[in-house]
Design an enzyme around this catalytic site. Sequence first.
Site, short mmCIF file in Angstrom:
data_model
loop_
_atom_site.label_atom_id
_atom_site.label_comp_id
_atom_site.label_asym_id
_atom_site.label_seq_id
_atom_site.Cartn_x
_atom_site.Cartn_y
_atom_site.Cartn_z
N ASP A 13 -2.90 2.50 -6.05
CA ASP A 13 -1.87 2.56 -5.01
C ASP A 13 -1.78 1.34 -4.10
O ASP A 13 -1.07 1.38 -3.10
CB ASP A 13 -2.07 3.81 -4.16
CG ASP A 13 -3.41 3.83 -3.45
OD1 ASP A 13 -4.31 3.06 -3.83
OD2 ASP A 13 -3.56 4.62 -2.50
N GLU A 14 -2.46 0.26 -4.42
CA GLU A 14 -2.34 -0.92 -3.57
C GLU A 14 -2.62 -2.19 -4.37
O GLU A 14 -3.33 -2.19 -5.36
CB GLU A 14 -3.27 -0.84 -2.35
CG GLU A 14 -4.74 -0.75 -2.68
CD GLU A 14 -5.61 -0.75 -1.43
OE1 GLU A 14 -5.30 -1.50 -0.48
OE2 GLU A 14 -6.61 -0.01 -1.42
N ASP A 20 0.85 -1.19 0.00
CA ASP A 20 0.00 0.00 0.00
C ASP A 20 0.89 1.24 0.00
O ASP A 20 1.68 1.45 0.93
CB ASP A 20 -0.90 -0.01 1.24
CG ASP A 20 -2.01 1.01 1.19
OD1 ASP A 20 -2.15 1.68 0.14
OD2 ASP A 20 -2.74 1.15 2.19
#
Length: 318
Positions: A125-126, A31
Amino acid sequence: MLDTEQSRPQIPTSSGAPSKEGRQRKVIHVDMDAFYASVEQRDNPDLRGKPIAVGGSRERGVVAAASYEARRFGVHSAMPSVTAKRLCADLVFVKPRFEVYKEISLQIRAIFAEYTPLIEPLSLDEAYLDVTENLRGIEYATQIAKEIRARIWDETRLTASAGISPNKFLSKMASDQNKPNGQFVITPEMAPAFVEGLRVGKFHGIGKKTEEKMNRLGIFKGLDLKAASMEFLHQHFGKAGSYYYWISRGIDERPVRPDRIRKSVGAENTFESDLSSYGEMKKALAPIIDKVWNYCLRADLRGRTVTLKVKFSSDNRN
């Protein structure tokens, strides 16, 4: 929002499905730390160390991301901009640059691909990574997570946090433990105590309203949720009851799916002023419909349910 014709996620039934060879699974959740805000601070030195919010600063704007400096004041994503500004008078608003974020996200995924083909992105983003059988033959998932985070920093000058565990649920929970720029491991032996002591609102998949409902039923922590029977949870939470039953035991057999298919497609817009007539609404809705439909055409998707969400201002609900 358009719900596409996909099946529901598999209900977890054990602490972490073993690999085909019978080995314990090793799942990493990576993350990025305050991704959008961190990119803006990286690219603009004047923003470093300042509380910033990526999003619109207008009366009806919404915070898409907040820097850690802003989070100390209680500012967070999805918060109305006026509320964020009230919490932090010095908050600096920055216009989003989604094309830049997408480009960096592709850089990061290329790093993941050097370690495993089993990558399940959740957003820009993860992502989940199954490294049980990794491309570099590294025995320890903690070492892989450390290497990946170092590579991300070297190539993007952005930090990432990671969670390592035998399954997706636990690794997602673990990645929050040492943020920012850290990692945390939940072993099978640690899992029961970790989950039992966790507030249910911290569980991935339990939102604010569900947490409030659980609290009314006397369920405040993982231990309380674990004490509830499957029948009780089905009675109060429907099909989701099975999911809650198993994750309260740290059990999750869902595979990391690189081919995970999007289950819904949506688009929305916040207008500077209320749309009061049918004609205005119809005109404003047309480009939103086109955006969703064009995506479905490009992705060769077909839907079965169409949902129209309309939000009224507090002083215009008639």
